[in-house]
Design an enzyme around this catalytic site. Structure first.
Site, PDB file in Angstrom:
ATOM      1  N   GLY A   1      -8.790  -0.833 -13.062  1.00 42.03           N
ATOM      2  CA  GLY A   1      -9.456  -1.762 -12.171  1.00 42.03           C
ATOM      3  C   GLY A   1     -10.727  -1.173 -11.587  1.00 42.03           C
TER       4      GLY A   1
ATOM      5  NE  ARG B   1      -6.376  -7.652 -19.184  1.00 44.47           N
ATOM      6  CZ  ARG B   1      -7.395  -8.099 -18.454  1.00 44.47           C
ATOM      7  NH1 ARG B   1      -7.521  -7.724 -17.191  1.00 44.47           N
ATOM      8  NH2 ARG B   1      -8.288  -8.903 -18.994  1.00 44.47           N
TER       9      ARG B   1
ATOM     10  N   GLY C   1     -11.136   6.554   2.043  1.00 41.40           N
ATOM     11  CA  GLY C   1     -12.335   6.558   2.876  1.00 41.40           C
ATOM     12  C   GLY C   1     -13.121   5.280   2.673  1.00 41.40           C
TER      13      GLY C   1
ATOM     14  CE  LYS D   1      -8.810   0.020   3.365  1.00 35.51           C
ATOM     15  NZ  LYS D   1      -9.670  -0.574   2.319  1.00 35.51           N
TER      16      LYS D   1
ATOM     17  CB  THR E   1     -12.149  -2.488   4.636  1.00 28.38           C
ATOM     18  OG1 THR E   1     -12.099  -1.243   3.931  1.00 28.38           O
ATOM     19  CG2 THR E   1     -11.248  -3.482   3.927  1.00 28.38           C
TER      20      THR E   1
ATOM     21  CG  ASN F   1      -8.080  -6.495   1.873  1.00 26.98           C
ATOM     22  OD1 ASN F   1      -6.949  -6.950   1.835  1.00 26.98           O
ATOM     23  ND2 ASN F   1      -8.435  -5.420   1.174  1.00 26.98           N
TER      24      ASN F   1
END
Length: 332
Positions: free
Chosen positions: A10, A33, A135, A190, A247, A255
């Site tokens: 990913g 995959r 981080g 987070k 984030t 997110n």
């Protein structure tokens, strides 16, 4: 010459593989995959990071034994809730003397174990060989080699240093530390706080509102982490407030973006249908809440986000519930 195996193809697994290759480490990636494996061997991973041209130091395979053979460092970058099943499938392929790195940020549903604990439990890995990297590391920024820093945490200083040496690229600065618990709790919670910040943005709220959620979210994270044995200083550093800011505020954050859509009135299923993916905070909010309740830690933001995710509570009702809580001292 250090050799690393990366399990997972990913965005973050691919970006971290590129970081290690740029530091002089040879990398073999494992992917489920075949089409993604073939693309990586052709020098690209267009499905996840189309902007990144992969180094010739990076190769890929669908054979876990081939990926792990002779690796000095094994990096695990699969979705957190699939880790146990994955280790049950190919955990026996991991070399017995390799340092095992967790890039995953979550708490396992049902067991409320941190990812390092799952690695030790399901993978039979000595905790002294487990290293956590966490981080403010948005994969798309790292893919274009923008400067970033991270924490490399392990109870074994030697393991932390070996991993730091293997990922110290000109644009990526690793800092070592011993606080595995604090680093993992900061990285997991987070994501949930970022959902809340995104929801506030989706509701049309401004920077005052978002800053308030971030700050109180940091207080929740610190309370939980310290109750579990983490060090307070960790939450003021890169793995804590650094990762939290990135984030919560960046449109590159899955997110944050997921939360924005929830705040705009979409359901969880509708967001998944549009984005074709589920944010880590959606998967882990219930297990983090269970962990907090087990240790008697008050986490009102996480509790309200979980109510929205699992019970369909409206975003505005979440805000109203938080604002109507009894007032108290900020440090409480």
């Amino acid at each position: 010459m250090t050799t690393a195996a990366v399990f997972g193809t990913g965005s973050w697994g691919t970006a971290f593989a590129a970081v290690m290759a740029d530091s002089g480490t040879d990398v073999r990636m494992w992917g489920r995959r075949p089409e993604v494996v073939a693309a990586i061997n052709a020098g690209r991973n267009d499905e996840y990071l189309p902007e990144l041209a992969l180094s010739s130091r990076i190769s890929a395979t669908s054979d876990p034994e081939e990926a792990a053979a002779g690796a000095d460092i094994v990096v695990l970058a699969v979705p957190s809730q699939t880790l146990r099943d994955n280790l049950g499938t190919w955990g026996s392929a991991l070399p017995g003397n390799a340092d095992v790195v967790s890039l995953m940020k979550g708490v396992e549903l049902g067991t409320t174990k941190r990812m390092s604990e799952v690695i030790a439990d399901a993978g039979g890995v000595d905790p002294q060989r487990v290293v956590v990297v966490s981080g403010p590391n948005l994969a798309r920024e790292i893919a274009v080699r923008q400067p970033a820093a991270s924490v490399v945490a392990s109870s074994n200083a030697g393991a932390a240093q070996r991993v730091a040496d293997a990922c110290a690229a000109p644009y990526f600065r690793p800092y070592t530390g011993p606080d595995v618990i604090g680093t993992e709790i900061a990285g997991a919670t987070k994501n949930v706080i970022a959902l809340a910040v995104g929801m506030a943005e989706g509701l049309g709220m401004g920077d005052n509102s978002k800053a308030s959620i971030i700050t109180r979210g940091l207080a929740e994270t610190t309370r939980l982490g310290c109750a579990l044995g983490g060090e307070a200083v960790t939450f003021a550093g890169l793995a804590g407030v650094g990762d939290l800011i990135a984030t919560c505020m960046s449109p590159l954050s899955r997110n944050h973006s997921f939360g924005v859509r929830l705040g705009q009135g979409m359901t969880v299923d509708e967001v998944i249908a549009v984005t074709k993916q589920t944010a880590e905070g959606v998967k882990s909010c219930t297990s983090i809440l269970d962990l907090a309740r087990h240790h008697g830690v008050d986490v009102p933001i996480i509790e309200q986000v979980d109510a929205m995710i699992t019970e369909g509570k409206a975003a505005q009702d979440v805000v109203d519930a938080l604002l109507s809580r009894p007032r108290k001292a900020e440090t409480g």
